[in-house]
Scaffold this motif. Structure first.
Motif, PDB file in Angstrom:
ATOM      1  N   UNK A   6      -5.065  -8.981  -2.411  1.00 40.04           N
ATOM      2  CA  UNK A   6      -5.681 -10.126  -1.740  1.00 40.04           C
ATOM      3  C   UNK A   6      -5.933 -11.266  -2.715  1.00 40.04           C
ATOM      4  N   UNK A   7      -6.243 -10.932  -3.974  1.00 41.13           N
ATOM      5  CA  UNK A   7      -6.554 -11.994  -4.922  1.00 41.13           C
ATOM      6  C   UNK A   7      -5.313 -12.824  -5.258  1.00 41.13           C
ATOM      7  N   UNK A   8      -4.137 -12.296  -4.968  1.00 38.05           N
ATOM      8  CA  UNK A   8      -2.918 -13.097  -5.124  1.00 38.05           C
ATOM      9  C   UNK A   8      -2.716 -14.034  -3.945  1.00 38.05           C
ATOM     10  N   UNK A  66      -9.022 -15.979  -3.714  1.00 31.76           N
ATOM     11  CA  UNK A  66      -7.595 -15.774  -3.947  1.00 31.76           C
ATOM     12  C   UNK A  66      -6.911 -17.059  -4.394  1.00 31.76           C
ATOM     13  N   UNK A 106      -6.029  -3.104  -2.857  1.00 36.68           N
ATOM     14  CA  UNK A 106      -6.127  -4.204  -1.908  1.00 36.68           C
ATOM     15  C   UNK A 106      -6.824  -5.432  -2.484  1.00 36.68           C
ATOM     16  N   UNK A 107      -7.820  -5.186  -3.354  1.00 40.59           N
ATOM     17  CA  UNK A 107      -8.528  -6.335  -3.924  1.00 40.59           C
ATOM     18  C   UNK A 107      -7.566  -7.181  -4.730  1.00 40.59           C
ATOM     19  N   UNK A 134     -14.062 -12.039  -2.912  1.00 40.23           N
ATOM     20  CA  UNK A 134     -12.689 -12.295  -3.354  1.00 40.23           C
ATOM     21  C   UNK A 134     -12.333 -13.772  -3.248  1.00 40.23           C
ATOM     22  N   UNK A 177       0.807  -1.214   0.000  1.00 43.53           N
ATOM     23  CA  UNK A 177       0.000   0.000   0.000  1.00 43.53           C
ATOM     24  C   UNK A 177       0.843   1.269   0.000  1.00 43.53           C
ATOM     25  N   UNK A 201      -1.964 -13.034  -0.989  1.00 44.04           N
ATOM     26  CA  UNK A 201      -0.937 -12.447  -0.121  1.00 44.04           C
ATOM     27  C   UNK A 201      -1.602 -11.857   1.127  1.00 44.04           C
TER      28      UNK A 201
END
Lengths: 77, 318
Positions: free
Chosen positions: A43-45, B171, A39-40, B169, A8, A47
């Motif tokens: 988070x989708x990774x 992930x 952030x989306x 979401x 961030x 992490x």
């Protein structure tokens, strides 16, 4: 090669970006370095601790700032 | 820690030949002894916690807490929050990861409360400057607040107050590489250097200010306004503490000096908890995943808890 720096924008993320740029320069790589602050997307990774380093869509390092040497080895391999 | 005081005293009173009782000499003596003590503790503490950290990684914590029950789950979450890396910028990805793994909201909050509140830097400072009793009071009450606050939020049925995108979401899974001991030690070494260089300047500044207060402000100066007999001191201290954050570690030595001048122990504890446990940047970041109502409840629960801790210890230990 596509390199993404996830975070961030706190001090650690900036340090990671800086180290990654140095590593690329020392290796003579012309990779594209993209900063991901959303952030989306982070988070989708998957992490959960920033900063993170993603190379060609694969999470290589997260939750810590690696030194230039480690990033170089990572990018070579 | 008598040796360190001897070294500091030797430098100030023998090598620099300053007079005992002189405010500047006392301030310098205090500064040298505290700086050495705090930095030794910081290095040892951060190194040890960083090694633990290589075992307690966020994906493991997530797996452990997924589907856990109220009570036990909250306790485990609060305990795991202690060695887990936390900078307020990780709060959101962590929160999303927990929600996705089916960690109950209340358990997630126990973790979110204990994570910043009880950390190795604060512990090293508390232990070094206040001794193990105050450090233990801080850890103990911090854990109680994390468990109780999480259970309370869990009971309030606030799942709808989480921003809607969080639930959507999905992930990717990241594979965790197994580390050998060499890698763990290397990680701990880098981590120690990183954290100490990051917080070091604030801590030196804090100790210097604390030493100044120690040497120049008269003893008992704060006894009336921040002593145990002024019940208003605790809420005021908590409110002042909320916006302070980036220099959290640096404020601890100042609080110690203020205690020397008459600030009551409960007020000091409440103040330090408010500085480390509640911060403006963290709230701004959490707002991205929490609707205003849940964020307000979170802040309110913490503020009330810190005030309660302050009043309790002022009453018990005065």
């Amino acid at each position: 090669m596509k390199i993404e720096v996830l975070g961030s924008g706190c001090a650690n993320c900036k340090k990671l970006e800086e180290n990654t740029r140095t590593a690329c320069k020392e290796l003579g790589l012309t990779a594209k370095i993209i900063k991901v602050q959303d952030f989306k997307k982070i988070a989708s990774y998957g992490v959960m601790a920033t900063p993170a380093l993603v190379v060609d869509g694969e999470v290589k390092i997260y939750g810590r700032v690696p030194d230039v040497k480690e990033i170089k080895e990572l990018l070579k391999g | 820690m008598g040796i360190l005081e001897d070294i500091a005293g030797g430098v100030v009173f023998n090598i620099l030949n300053m007079a005992r009782g002189e405010p500047l000499a006392e301030a310098l003596n205090f500064f040298i002894a505290d700086t050495i003590k705090v930095f030794l503790l910081l290095v040892v503490m951060i190194f040890l916690v960083s090694i633990i950290r290589t075992f307690v990684t966020p994906p493991k914590v997530k797996k452990l807490l997924g589907g856990s029950k109220e009570g036990f789950g909250n306790l485990v979450a609060a305990l795991l929050g202690v060695p887990t890396p936390f900078c307020s910028c990780s709060a959101v990805p962590l929160f999303i990861g927990f929600m996705e793994a089916g960690v109950p909201l209340g358990v997630t909050f126990s973790f979110l409360i204990s994570c910043p509140l009880i950390n190795e830097v604060a512990l090293a400072m508390l232990f070094g400057l206040f001794g193990w009793k105050v450090a233990a009071l801080y850890i103990g009450s911090g854990l109680v607040i994390a468990v109780a606050g999480g259970i309370l939020i869990g009971r309030l049925d606030l799942e709808d107050e989480v921003e809607d995108f969080v639930k959507k979401i999905r992930s990717k899974k990241i594979e965790e590489k197994k580390l050998n001991w060499n890698q763990r030690l290397k990680f701990a070494r880098l981590q120690t250097i990183n954290i100490v260089t990051n917080v070091g300047p604030y801590i030196v500044l804090g100790i210097a200010l604390g030493a100044f207060i120690h040497g120049f402000v008269p003893i008992g100066f704060l006894a009336d306004i921040a002593g145990p007999n002024n019940p208003l001191a605790v809420p005021v201290a908590v409110i002042i503490g909320i916006p302070l954050y980036s220099n959290a570690a640096g404020t601890i030595p100042i609080v110690q000096a203020l205690m020397d001048k008459g600030m009551a122990i409960g007020t000091a504890l409440a103040f330090m908890m408010s500085i480390t446990g509640l911060s403006l940047p963290e709230m701004i970041i959490l707002r991205k995943v929490l609707k205003p109502k849940l964020l307000a409840i979170f802040v309110l629960i913490l503020a009330v808890s810190f005030i309660a801790v302050g009043l309790l210890f002022n009453a018990l230990l005065a």
